[in-house]
Design a protein around this motif. Structure first.
Motif, PDB file in Angstrom:
ATOM      1  N   TRP A   1     -24.980  19.064  -8.906  1.00  0.00           N
ATOM      2  CA  TRP A   1     -23.315  18.957  -8.850  1.00  0.00           C
ATOM      3  C   TRP A   1     -22.958  19.000 -10.252  1.00  0.00           C
ATOM      4  N   GLU A   2     -22.261  20.099 -10.548  1.00  0.00           N
ATOM      5  CA  GLU A   2     -21.566  20.223 -11.817  1.00  0.00           C
ATOM      6  C   GLU A   2     -20.400  18.941 -11.637  1.00  0.00           C
ATOM      7  N   TRP A   3     -19.722  19.175 -10.725  1.00  0.00           N
ATOM      8  CA  TRP A   3     -18.614  18.129 -10.690  1.00  0.00           C
ATOM      9  C   TRP A   3     -18.697  17.279  -9.008  1.00  0.00           C
ATOM     10  N   VAL A   4     -18.295  16.309  -9.093  1.00  0.00           N
ATOM     11  CA  VAL A   4     -18.027  15.256  -8.001  1.00  0.00           C
ATOM     12  C   VAL A   4     -16.614  14.686  -7.931  1.00  0.00           C
ATOM     13  N   VAL A   5     -15.718  14.928  -6.939  1.00  0.00           N
ATOM     14  CA  VAL A   5     -14.603  14.708  -7.027  1.00  0.00           C
ATOM     15  C   VAL A   5     -14.461  13.620  -6.007  1.00  0.00           C
ATOM     16  N   MET A   6     -13.859  12.737  -6.159  1.00  0.00           N
ATOM     17  CA  MET A   6     -13.839  11.399  -5.274  1.00  0.00           C
ATOM     18  C   MET A   6     -12.491  10.555  -5.461  1.00  0.00           C
ATOM     19  N   ASN A   7     -12.403   9.716  -4.408  1.00  0.00           N
ATOM     20  CA  ASN A   7     -11.367   8.717  -4.774  1.00  0.00           C
ATOM     21  C   ASN A   7     -11.984   7.612  -3.783  1.00  0.00           C
ATOM     22  N   GLY A   8     -11.277   6.477  -3.694  1.00  0.00           N
ATOM     23  CA  GLY A   8     -11.771   5.232  -2.867  1.00  0.00           C
ATOM     24  C   GLY A   8     -11.525   3.992  -3.432  1.00  0.00           C
TER      25      GLY A   8
ATOM     26  N   LYS B   1     -20.182  15.682 -13.693  1.00  0.00           N
ATOM     27  CA  LYS B   1     -18.896  15.335 -14.144  1.00  0.00           C
ATOM     28  C   LYS B   1     -18.136  14.846 -12.872  1.00  0.00           C
ATOM     29  N   VAL B   2     -17.359  13.654 -13.136  1.00  0.00           N
ATOM     30  CA  VAL B   2     -16.718  12.986 -12.159  1.00  0.00           C
ATOM     31  C   VAL B   2     -15.097  13.053 -12.253  1.00  0.00           C
ATOM     32  N   ILE B   3     -14.435  13.456 -11.231  1.00  0.00           N
ATOM     33  CA  ILE B   3     -13.107  13.461 -11.288  1.00  0.00           C
ATOM     34  C   ILE B   3     -12.830  12.057 -10.302  1.00  0.00           C
ATOM     35  N   TYR B   4     -12.142  11.186 -10.569  1.00  0.00           N
ATOM     36  CA  TYR B   4     -11.743  10.165  -9.885  1.00  0.00           C
ATOM     37  C   TYR B   4     -10.180  10.206  -9.532  1.00  0.00           C
ATOM     38  N   SER B   5      -9.768  10.264  -8.206  1.00  0.00           N
ATOM     39  CA  SER B   5      -8.366  10.448  -8.053  1.00  0.00           C
ATOM     40  C   SER B   5      -7.869   9.279  -7.547  1.00  0.00           C
ATOM     41  N   GLY B   6      -6.537   8.868  -7.963  1.00  0.00           N
ATOM     42  CA  GLY B   6      -6.042   7.792  -7.578  1.00  0.00           C
ATOM     43  C   GLY B   6      -5.146   8.271  -6.249  1.00  0.00           C
ATOM     44  N   TYR B   7      -4.329   7.336  -5.693  1.00  0.00           N
ATOM     45  CA  TYR B   7      -3.694   7.631  -4.419  1.00  0.00           C
ATOM     46  C   TYR B   7      -2.200   8.123  -4.543  1.00  0.00           C
ATOM     47  N   LEU B   8      -1.604   8.590  -3.345  1.00  0.00           N
ATOM     48  CA  LEU B   8      -0.190   8.960  -3.357  1.00  0.00           C
ATOM     49  C   LEU B   8       0.380   7.626  -3.158  1.00  0.00           C
ATOM     50  N   ARG B   9       1.570   7.470  -3.732  1.00  0.00           N
ATOM     51  CA  ARG B   9       2.442   6.326  -3.379  1.00  0.00           C
ATOM     52  C   ARG B   9       3.545   6.812  -2.270  1.00  0.00           C
ATOM     53  N   THR B  10       4.039   5.903  -1.555  1.00  0.00           N
ATOM     54  CA  THR B  10       5.081   6.271  -0.742  1.00  0.00           C
ATOM     55  C   THR B  10       6.167   6.810  -1.277  1.00  0.00           C
ATOM     56  N   PRO B  11       6.959   7.654  -0.388  1.00  0.00           N
ATOM     57  CA  PRO B  11       8.001   8.252  -1.226  1.00  0.00           C
ATOM     58  C   PRO B  11       9.399   7.426  -1.003  1.00  0.00           C
ATOM     59  N   GLY B  12       9.289   5.882  -1.219  1.00  0.00           N
ATOM     60  CA  GLY B  12      10.449   5.198  -1.451  1.00  0.00           C
ATOM     61  C   GLY B  12      11.128   4.598  -0.283  1.00  0.00           C
ATOM     62  N   VAL B  13      10.374   4.799   1.002  1.00  0.00           N
ATOM     63  CA  VAL B  13      10.939   4.524   2.220  1.00  0.00           C
ATOM     64  C   VAL B  13      10.045   3.709   2.859  1.00  0.00           C
ATOM     65  N   GLN B  14      10.291   2.564   3.522  1.00  0.00           N
ATOM     66  CA  GLN B  14       9.504   1.602   4.208  1.00  0.00           C
ATOM     67  C   GLN B  14       8.287   2.350   5.015  1.00  0.00           C
TER      68      GLN B  14
ATOM     69  N   ILE C   1      -2.339  17.536  -4.033  1.00  0.00           N
ATOM     70  CA  ILE C   1      -3.692  16.785  -4.848  1.00  0.00           C
ATOM     71  C   ILE C   1      -4.723  17.718  -5.209  1.00  0.00           C
ATOM     72  N   GLY C   2      -5.146  18.759  -4.376  1.00  0.00           N
ATOM     73  CA  GLY C   2      -5.982  19.570  -4.697  1.00  0.00           C
ATOM     74  C   GLY C   2      -5.654  20.480  -5.904  1.00  0.00           C
ATOM     75  N   ALA C   3      -4.394  20.844  -5.891  1.00  0.00           N
ATOM     76  CA  ALA C   3      -4.072  21.774  -7.163  1.00  0.00           C
ATOM     77  C   ALA C   3      -4.151  20.922  -8.458  1.00  0.00           C
ATOM     78  N   ARG C   4      -3.671  19.672  -8.474  1.00  0.00           N
ATOM     79  CA  ARG C   4      -3.823  18.771  -9.632  1.00  0.00           C
ATOM     80  C   ARG C   4      -5.129  18.648 -10.027  1.00  0.00           C
ATOM     81  N   ILE C   5      -6.203  18.385  -9.221  1.00  0.00           N
ATOM     82  CA  ILE C   5      -7.548  18.481  -9.325  1.00  0.00           C
ATOM     83  C   ILE C   5      -8.206  19.496  -9.821  1.00  0.00           C
ATOM     84  N   ALA C   6      -7.730  20.705  -9.280  1.00  0.00           N
ATOM     85  CA  ALA C   6      -8.308  22.052  -9.619  1.00  0.00           C
ATOM     86  C   ALA C   6      -7.944  22.470 -11.236  1.00  0.00           C
ATOM     87  N   GLU C   7      -6.668  21.964 -11.509  1.00  0.00           N
ATOM     88  CA  GLU C   7      -6.309  22.293 -12.802  1.00  0.00           C
ATOM     89  C   GLU C   7      -7.273  21.674 -13.922  1.00  0.00           C
TER      90      GLU C   7
END
Length: 192
Positions: A57-64, A108-121, A180-186
């Protein structure tokens, strides 16, 4: 987050594949955790470290960490769980140990953070502070190794815009997965 929308061909991995024109192998499983002790279901993918298969693997993309926090501390007393995942300096804990094992294999590793809520409960609204601290620690981990990139997703969702989330306001909608995928692909395209 990574496994959502796979059934409709709109998962994060699908977006990365579309953006880069390269085959992407997606081993993500909904409900998986970094720290997962049960052997049978862990081997079936509920343990994020066990999702990785041997390969050049050249790249491993993950979060967790989301399910570790949600199920591990239940939005109460999360400090111990956070420290177990990644230390305050970003250099030790389950996440850095796992990422170091991937780096030792040459990926090489890309570690992704998580989305935040859109300001609603939302069900995880109170987890934003914990997510911000985990993002800070993950950025420190990445800063210590040129082969690791942390990509924050905390700023991806415009305030009040529910279209990036599914109905549960936790997981991404197809639009969210695409973003999310577009940001990682960039990042991959800029570093290849």
């Amino acid at each position: 987050m990574m496994a959502f929308n796979r059934g409709s061909g709109a998962a994060v991995s699908d977006a990365i594949e579309d953006q880069l024109g390269e085959e992407v192998v997606d081993r993500s499983v909904s409900g998986a955790r970094i720290n997962y002790a049960l052997p049978v279901s862990g081997a079936a993918g509920l343990s994020i470290p066990k999702q990785v298969i041997d390969g050049p693997w050249e790249w491993v993309v993950m979060n967790g960490y989301g399910n570790d926090i949600l199920f591990g501390c239940g939005c109460r007393a999360c400090d111990r769980q956070v420290d177990r995942l990644i230390s305050a300096d970003g250099l030790s804990g389950s996440i850095p140990e796992f990422v170091a094992s991937l780096r030792a294999r040459g990926a090489k590793v890309i570690y992704s953070g998580y989305l935040r809520t859109p300001g609603v409960q939302a069900p995880v609204e109170s987890c934003g502070i914990v997510g911000d601290e985990l993002d800070r620690r993950l950025a420190l981990m990445a800063a210590a190794d040129d082969g690791i990139t942390f990509v924050a997703m905390s700023d991806l969702v415009p305030y009040g815009d529910r279209s990036y989330h599914g109905l549960d306001l936790v997981h991404p909608s197809p639009k969210g997965s695409q973003a999310i995928g577009a940001r990682i692909a960039e990042i991959i395209a800029a570093n290849d």
